[in-house]
Design a protein around this motif. Sequence first.
Motif, PDB file in Angstrom:
ATOM      1  N   GLU A 415      74.887 -81.970  -3.271  1.00  0.00           N
ATOM      2  CA  GLU A 415      74.538 -81.602  -1.955  1.00  0.00           C
ATOM      3  C   GLU A 415      73.276 -81.055  -1.873  1.00  0.00           C
ATOM      4  OE1 GLU A 415      76.071 -77.605  -0.053  1.00  0.00           O
ATOM      5  OE2 GLU A 415      77.812 -78.233  -1.326  1.00  0.00           O
ATOM      6  N   ALA A 416      72.848 -81.125  -0.697  1.00  0.00           N
ATOM      7  CA  ALA A 416      71.497 -80.444  -0.350  1.00  0.00           C
ATOM      8  C   ALA A 416      71.181 -80.393   1.250  1.00  0.00           C
ATOM      9  CB  ALA A 416      70.295 -81.484  -1.098  1.00  0.00           C
ATOM     10  N   ASP A 417      70.534 -79.173   1.481  1.00  0.00           N
ATOM     11  CA  ASP A 417      69.916 -78.883   2.817  1.00  0.00           C
ATOM     12  C   ASP A 417      68.753 -80.017   2.875  1.00  0.00           C
ATOM     13  OD1 ASP A 417      71.922 -77.148   3.132  1.00  0.00           O
ATOM     14  OD2 ASP A 417      70.592 -75.349   2.857  1.00  0.00           O
ATOM     15  N   LEU A 418      68.663 -80.639   4.067  1.00  0.00           N
ATOM     16  CA  LEU A 418      67.836 -81.682   4.361  1.00  0.00           C
ATOM     17  C   LEU A 418      67.133 -81.629   5.718  1.00  0.00           C
ATOM     18  CD1 LEU A 418      66.542 -84.207   3.049  1.00  0.00           C
ATOM     19  CD2 LEU A 418      68.518 -85.470   4.206  1.00  0.00           C
ATOM     20  N   ARG A 419      65.725 -81.947   5.499  1.00  0.00           N
ATOM     21  CA  ARG A 419      65.226 -81.918   6.762  1.00  0.00           C
ATOM     22  C   ARG A 419      64.146 -83.197   6.770  1.00  0.00           C
ATOM     23  NH1 ARG A 419      61.526 -78.328   8.497  1.00  0.00           N
ATOM     24  NH2 ARG A 419      61.269 -77.234   6.474  1.00  0.00           N
ATOM     25  N   LEU A 420      64.111 -84.127   7.721  1.00  0.00           N
ATOM     26  CA  LEU A 420      63.321 -85.087   7.520  1.00  0.00           C
ATOM     27  C   LEU A 420      61.925 -84.885   8.524  1.00  0.00           C
ATOM     28  CD1 LEU A 420      65.898 -86.417   6.751  1.00  0.00           C
ATOM     29  CD2 LEU A 420      65.215 -88.572   7.828  1.00  0.00           C
ATOM     30  N   THR A 421      61.005 -84.158   7.797  1.00  0.00           N
ATOM     31  CA  THR A 421      59.796 -83.846   8.540  1.00  0.00           C
ATOM     32  C   THR A 421      58.868 -84.696   8.755  1.00  0.00           C
ATOM     33  OG1 THR A 421      59.148 -82.996   6.282  1.00  0.00           O
ATOM     34  CG2 THR A 421      60.249 -81.255   7.588  1.00  0.00           C
ATOM     35  N   GLY A 422      59.033 -85.871   8.250  1.00  0.00           N
ATOM     36  CA  GLY A 422      58.296 -86.876   8.586  1.00  0.00           C
ATOM     37  C   GLY A 422      58.724 -88.274   7.811  1.00  0.00           C
ATOM     38  N   ALA A 423      59.695 -88.241   7.175  1.00  0.00           N
ATOM     39  CA  ALA A 423      60.128 -89.542   6.499  1.00  0.00           C
ATOM     40  C   ALA A 423      61.069 -90.179   7.397  1.00  0.00           C
ATOM     41  CB  ALA A 423      61.146 -88.970   5.225  1.00  0.00           C
ATOM     42  N   PHE A 516      63.699 -80.714   0.915  1.00  0.00           N
ATOM     43  CA  PHE A 516      64.949 -80.517   0.327  1.00  0.00           C
ATOM     44  C   PHE A 516      64.986 -78.764  -0.062  1.00  0.00           C
ATOM     45  CE2 PHE A 516      64.138 -84.711  -0.318  1.00  0.00           C
ATOM     46  CZ  PHE A 516      65.143 -85.430  -0.149  1.00  0.00           C
ATOM     47  N   ASP A 517      66.345 -78.341   0.004  1.00  0.00           N
ATOM     48  CA  ASP A 517      66.693 -76.940  -0.595  1.00  0.00           C
ATOM     49  C   ASP A 517      68.075 -76.703  -0.888  1.00  0.00           C
ATOM     50  OD1 ASP A 517      66.352 -74.330  -1.138  1.00  0.00           O
ATOM     51  OD2 ASP A 517      65.899 -73.439   1.037  1.00  0.00           O
ATOM     52  N   ASN A 518      68.381 -75.936  -1.758  1.00  0.00           N
ATOM     53  CA  ASN A 518      69.856 -75.816  -2.145  1.00  0.00           C
ATOM     54  C   ASN A 518      70.333 -76.955  -2.636  1.00  0.00           C
ATOM     55  OD1 ASN A 518      69.722 -72.888  -1.386  1.00  0.00           O
ATOM     56  ND2 ASN A 518      69.985 -73.706   0.885  1.00  0.00           N
ATOM     57  N   VAL A 519      69.519 -77.531  -3.717  1.00  0.00           N
ATOM     58  CA  VAL A 519      70.341 -78.711  -4.308  1.00  0.00           C
ATOM     59  C   VAL A 519      71.137 -78.443  -5.338  1.00  0.00           C
ATOM     60  CG1 VAL A 519      69.675 -80.857  -5.545  1.00  0.00           C
ATOM     61  CG2 VAL A 519      68.035 -80.048  -3.656  1.00  0.00           C
ATOM     62  N   SER A 520      72.359 -78.837  -5.274  1.00  0.00           N
ATOM     63  CA  SER A 520      73.210 -78.840  -6.463  1.00  0.00           C
ATOM     64  C   SER A 520      73.928 -79.893  -6.665  1.00  0.00           C
ATOM     65  CB  SER A 520      74.136 -77.637  -6.087  1.00  0.00           C
ATOM     66  OG  SER A 520      74.973 -78.040  -4.941  1.00  0.00           O
ATOM     67  N   ALA A 521      74.648 -80.020  -7.952  1.00  0.00           N
ATOM     68  CA  ALA A 521      75.619 -81.085  -8.480  1.00  0.00           C
ATOM     69  C   ALA A 521      76.426 -80.542  -9.475  1.00  0.00           C
ATOM     70  CB  ALA A 521      74.649 -82.139  -9.056  1.00  0.00           C
ATOM     71  N   THR A 522      77.664 -80.647  -9.522  1.00  0.00           N
ATOM     72  CA  THR A 522      78.632 -79.992 -10.157  1.00  0.00           C
ATOM     73  C   THR A 522      79.888 -80.856 -10.378  1.00  0.00           C
ATOM     74  OG1 THR A 522      79.419 -77.787 -11.373  1.00  0.00           O
ATOM     75  CG2 THR A 522      79.862 -78.579  -8.870  1.00  0.00           C
ATOM     76  N   ARG A 523      80.668 -80.395 -11.247  1.00  0.00           N
ATOM     77  CA  ARG A 523      81.998 -81.449 -11.448  1.00  0.00           C
ATOM     78  C   ARG A 523      82.758 -81.072  -9.993  1.00  0.00           C
ATOM     79  NH1 ARG A 523      84.117 -82.941 -16.222  1.00  0.00           N
ATOM     80  NH2 ARG A 523      85.585 -84.131 -14.953  1.00  0.00           N
TER      81      ARG A 523
END
Length: 739
Positions: A415-423, A516-523
């Motif tokens: 998961e990630a917190d996401l903002r499309l600031t120009g994308a 992007f912020d608070n990016v994580s990946a886990t089982r």
Amino acid sequence: MGHLHRGGVLAAVLGLALATTASAPAVAGSGPDRYRNPISADFADTFADPVVVRGDDGLWYAYGTSDPLREGEKQAHRVPTARSTDLVHWTYVGDAFTADQRPSWAAPGAAFWAPDVRRVGDHWVMYVTVTDTNVSADTFDTAIGAATAPSPTGPWTFADQPVVAPRPGGGGGYLWTIDPSQFTDVDGRNYLYFGSYYGGISVTELSADGLHAVGTPNLVAVDNKFEGSYVLRHDGWYYLFASTANCCAGPATGYSVHVGRSRSPRGPFVDRDGLRLNASRAGGTPVLTQNGNRWIGTGHNGFLTDLSGQDWIVYHAIDRADPYLDEPFGINERPMLIDRLDWIGGWPTVNAGAGPSEGSRPAPVTTARLDERFTGTALAGWRTGGGTWQVTDGALTGTGALTSRTSVGGDVRAEADLRLTGADAAGLRLGRVDVRVEGHRLVAREAGGATASVALPAGVDLADRHNLAVEVRGRQLVAELSPARLGDQLAVVTLRLTHPTAGPLTLLAAGGPATFDNVSATRLYRPARQAVAAPRVGPLLSGWSDEFDDGLDPAWRWVRQNPDATVRDGALRWPVEGSDLTGTGNTAGVLLRDAPTGDYVAETKVTLDLGEETVRNFQQAGMIAYVDDDRFARLTQVAIWNTRQVEYGYELPFAGQPVYGGNIVGTPATTTWLRLAHHVDPATGEHEFRAGSSRDGTHWTWGGVWTFPADTTPRIGLVAHGGANPPVTAEFDYLRFYR
């Protein structure tokens, strides 16, 4: 919010201050981290009506009702706020509001109850009960207020007008406009659920900024049974969680959480048996109820999901050995607890049905194998695949592709917190699968395989922060975009993969920058598949039972015999008495017999025509576990104002006087089957009685547990009392005991 209860066999006093013992499998998360309830012990003795959110900083924030936090403190806090890194250890970080801060429409001295905190657009909104407004001289003309803030810790600024204004009640006074809970649907519409026993639970649509009710509200849960709502969306269903019975009866508190579901956020919500929550004979499938351990009064819940994807319920409860703050009959001491919320057969249940936990348990997963909060400027754990990336102000902004050097194999949640600031498009890549927000759609695409997508609501501003979560279990992918990961998804997309997911996590941004912020990946969490077993019903103990075939068995003994109770044609017929057992009156008749030793199940079948909708307080009939007039557990079908409920009432002596409360166990029919499952706790010797009810004698709903001290000898009996007008007769077919 749960300070008040208009219904019930014993009315609660208005005021601000106011099972099974089997273990569930420990399947949440992995590793050495563990917790023990109550999780608020580090900073508070009481922290009622809790909700928890994850902040932009990756930390967790909890909010509670305005009460003192500690014994002896005396002064109520103004929505106390706590912070945690791991959902286990908490630190008080201040009150949301200062001592003199209130909206202009609130009366001096108004209290703030039952906060609900959500992200709406680019800011946070706190919805809160305001207990006293300036629209009248009534000191309980309640309303729902809102305050906004740039972060979960404030500063909070009240809106100029209430979200839901005080509502005059047809029966006098004002409807209880309390216990707000916000929800954002997949079409982008915002809703607010609110209400309590006097007036029921309603839902209203909100304006886009979440600060004004629009349209006409509709009733989703009947009055005199439910309050403390919380709605979330799961597998295409909308689930309405609501608390029932009295929140605040000290050592007799039987508060619990029930649920119904619907295909629409406006309802109708029905329980597992198909019974509506907004009917006179209101349904409600138990989610969380007391199980005989330390905790009673388990209710008023919030919701959260940990980094592994496991859902959790946060709630308050009462330690039955320490039910009050400071002194008897003062503020009910309700600390904050957390437990695993499992989904079995499409229905939520706590700890696979085992109920509230007391001992050490696996903690929520709050630190992932890949866990990037971007608190520094270095990107040593990442490698670029093109484009430009930089860390500023605690977040990552860039274009192109950035791949983690940490791999997570097998079933995974990222998961990630996401903002499309120009994308034009941005998202996550897991091995061969991309999940992106592009073209105002949420798109999942497997390299060389299929693509699935769903449109985002038209009003969603993708420059605002949203949470993108992707779960892969086997070859099934589920991705969702939500405002703040609270069960209110704006879009959900599923994709059947042709190959298992393998490879590192990559951040993607095309056509411009994304943040992007608070990016994580886990089982990914391992779900509970099977609920704990209901009480076992073994062979019939015919020598202890009575079918009422040939008069009244000599083993029966009366307390205050009713000469109008007769046995004929295979049934005990008992005109409902205008009397009761609660408090100090003790005028009702009780028909008793000795019970077997050890574990057993007692069952009766009772027919009582109470009609529907009309007020017939508090006519009832059913079964009782009885020590004496001031210590009993009474399981009856009962008329509580306009509703018909199965109430599992409980009275015990405390601090020199009897205290009565209740727990709700299913929905009665005119003919209802009732069970009390008796178990002796091997550690304490206490008698535990778990209650069950059925509308057909085959399908059972099991509820809470009431306990009796080891040095008592409870007998089992029948009762028919609570009111003689209009006349009605209860008919009992039998009383049976099973080993």
